[in-house]
Design an enzyme around this catalytic site. Structure first.
Site, PDB file in Angstrom:
ATOM      1  N   LYS A 118      -0.739 -27.709  13.457  1.00 17.55           N
ATOM      2  CA  LYS A 118       0.446 -28.076  12.677  1.00 17.55           C
ATOM      3  C   LYS A 118       1.740 -27.944  13.472  1.00 17.55           C
ATOM      4  O   LYS A 118       2.733 -28.601  13.158  1.00 17.55           O
ATOM      5  CB  LYS A 118       0.511 -27.229  11.401  1.00 17.55           C
ATOM      6  CG  LYS A 118      -0.584 -27.591  10.399  1.00 17.55           C
ATOM      7  CD  LYS A 118      -0.665 -26.611   9.237  1.00 17.55           C
ATOM      8  CE  LYS A 118      -1.810 -26.976   8.298  1.00 17.55           C
ATOM      9  NZ  LYS A 118      -1.998 -25.975   7.225  1.00 17.55           N
TER      10      LYS A 118
ATOM     11  N   GLY B  68      -7.777 -26.577  13.577  1.00 15.77           N
ATOM     12  CA  GLY B  68      -7.287 -26.181  12.264  1.00 15.77           C
ATOM     13  C   GLY B  68      -5.769 -26.166  12.189  1.00 15.77           C
ATOM     14  O   GLY B  68      -5.080 -26.967  12.828  1.00 15.77           O
ATOM     15  N   SER B  69      -5.259 -25.215  11.453  1.00 15.14           N
ATOM     16  CA  SER B  69      -3.822 -25.198  11.157  1.00 15.14           C
ATOM     17  C   SER B  69      -2.941 -24.907  12.369  1.00 15.14           C
ATOM     18  O   SER B  69      -1.729 -25.103  12.296  1.00 15.14           O
ATOM     19  CB  SER B  69      -3.528 -24.178  10.054  1.00 15.14           C
ATOM     20  OG  SER B  69      -4.086 -24.612   8.831  1.00 15.14           O
ATOM     21  N   THR B  70      -3.518 -24.423  13.476  1.00 14.83           N
ATOM     22  CA  THR B  70      -2.683 -24.233  14.666  1.00 14.83           C
ATOM     23  C   THR B  70      -2.124 -25.561  15.155  1.00 14.83           C
ATOM     24  O   THR B  70      -1.080 -25.600  15.793  1.00 14.83           O
ATOM     25  CB  THR B  70      -3.465 -23.561  15.809  1.00 14.83           C
ATOM     26  OG1 THR B  70      -4.593 -24.371  16.160  1.00 14.83           O
ATOM     27  CG2 THR B  70      -3.933 -22.172  15.403  1.00 14.83           C
TER      28      THR B  70
END
Length: 485
Positions: free
Chosen positions: A218, A214-216
């Protein structure tokens, strides 16, 4: 010598030669095969004829041995706080062999390692009982306890690393099991129950389970943007319109809520977790540059050994532009173990240098002489010190003013990144809650942590990295910092 006698002599000589060849073949060619044959009980009998050496954490044994009246085996393995340490120790069973540190260091623990020949010889001469050596780990007991307690009855995992050395400080996985329950001869029902448990308590989720990050992820995309020169200032506006469609499609990439993501800077996009900004960055960089950066952090490497081997964390090398955009926000086919994401944040915290993760510091002989000493080893340099420090600055903003506020600690600088990863077809299942973080003191960063909560009792709308995973990471970081005082 007459002719018949000569023939008999030659025949006997050939028989002796054949016997010598066969004996040497068995001793030197087939020795390992016969030794490891599942039907050869002599090895197991020898293995459990003496107390097994111990696995050590903070100078104390987390394993032991006890006598048993079962069959040919004199001793069996015991474990202290077995469920908490199972992801580290693995198990040693009289019936089911062994795994993890118990298996990989079996020779040292049983005393049969070739490097312990001198010790065995001295014991034989002096008449002492043969002893096993010790495996001294890098684990921090307070950090492990904080991780295990924090996960509680939730399904998930924690990995914590010393960014400056690569030493693994915590490795927790829940639900877990007690290896003592399957150590003996009469534990078949317990073993079968563990194998059939739908929650897979024997699965080491910290090393052996890869999840969509997920957004980790990024922070990896941010590193790629800086390293490949797409942007050179984390506070400069990016070229990321809102709404933004995935390349070559009419499908908009959505953010979670009404976020200030239009042309947001990398710092702001990390703070509020903009999908559009990082999807656009991944698309602009393209597949090859994103793959290059991801692989420098350890993705697509099937041989990351701690010494227990972790499963491969994947970043696809065969993607079109829309898929590259989705992969750059930690979705599509991107997957990562908690260890891998701890490595990502450790490299950033260590000013761009990724140290090879390890959890065995020393192998010791029974007399405590060091047989093998681990030396920290640099694995790669995913990003420059300058770029690493910029991302640190942005991750610290995430904790001070953004989605990672649950990891704030008084008097300690903390950087972090939350993630809530989609799960199931059409995101039909409960999402995974992630949190990456590091703590920083005057002497650098002593700990980097990755937490994933795979399942919990929280309502779907309440599942978030900041709400579920960040408090666990905070407790682990506090434990490491307090243990160093």
């Amino acid at each position: 010598m007459n002719k018949p006698l000569r023939r008999v002599a030659i025949f006997c000589g050939l028989l002796v030669l054949a016997l010598l060849v066969r004996v040497n073949w068995v001793q030197f060619v087939q020795a390992d095969e016969l030794k490891n044959d599942k039907n050869n009980r002599r090895v197991a009998i020898t293995r459990y004829s003496v107390p097994r050496g111990d696995i050590i954490v903070d100078g104390k044994a987390i394993t032991g041995s006890t006598t048993t009246d079962t069959g040919d085996f004199k001793y069996k393995r015991t474990y202290k706080n077995g469920p908490m340490w199972a992801p580290v120790t693995g198990y040693a069973s009289q019936v089911y062999d062994a795994n993890q540190l118990e298996k990989l260091n079996d020779g040292i623990l049983t005393g049969d390692d070739d490097r312990l020949f001198f010790n065995r010889t001295i014991d034989m001469i002096t008449g002492k009982q043969k002893k096993g050596g010790r495996v001294v780990t890098t684990l921090d007991s307070t950090a492990q306890k904080a991780a295990f307690k924090g996960l509680g009855d939730k399904k998930g995992a924690v990995a914590a690393i010393d960014p400056q050395t690569g030493a693994i400080l915590a490795l927790a996985s829940t639900p877990s099991y007690d290896p003592s329950t399957i150590a003996g001869m009469n534990d078949g029902a317990a073993y079968k129950s563990l194998l059939n448990d739908k929650d897979q308590p024997m699965l080491n989720r910290a090393l052996k389970q890869a999840y969509p990050p997920g957004s980790t992820f990024k922070v990896v995309t941010a590193a790629a943007a800086l390293e490949h020169g797409l942007y050179d200032d984390i506070d400069a506006k990016t070229e990321s319109p809102l709404p933004w469609n995935l390349p070559n499609t009419s499908t908009p990439l959505k953010n979670h809520g009404d976020l200030p993501c239009k042309n947001a800077s990398i710092r702001e996009a990390l703070r509020v977790s903009c999908n559009t900004t990082f999807g656009k960055i991944g698309s602009d960089l393209g597949r090859d540059k994103m793959v290059e950066t991801a692989e420098k952090f350890g993705f697509n490497n099937p041989e990351i050994d701690t010494p227990v081997r972790a499963v491969k964390s994947a970043f696809s090398t065969k993607m079109d532009l829309p898929q590259t955009a989705l992969s750059s926000i930690g979705q599509f086919e991107t997957s990562a173990t908690p260890l891998q994401m701890a490595m990502v944040t450790a490299a950033i915290a260590n000013d761009g240098k990724l140290m090879k993760p390890y959890m065995v510091d020393q192998l010791q002989a029974p007399n405590l002489n060091v047989v093998e000493q681990h030396k920290p080893e640099e694995m790669s340099e995913p990003l420059s010190p300058e770029h690493a420090q910029q991302i640190q600055d942005a991750m610290e903003t995430v904790v001070k003013e953004g989605t990672g506020s649950g990891a704030q600690m008084p008097g300690v600088t903390v950087g972090g990144k939350t993630g809530t990863a989609q799960h199931g077809v059409g995101n039909s299942e409960r999402p995974y809650a992630w949190f990456l973080s590091y703590a920083k003191t005057d002497e650098g960063s002593p700990v980097a942590v990755a937490v994933v909560v795979e399942d919990s009792d929280a309502d779907r709308g309440d599942i978030s990295g900041g709400g579920l995973a960040a408090p666990i990471a905070k407790d682990v970081m506090e434990a490491v910092i307090n243990s160093e005082k």
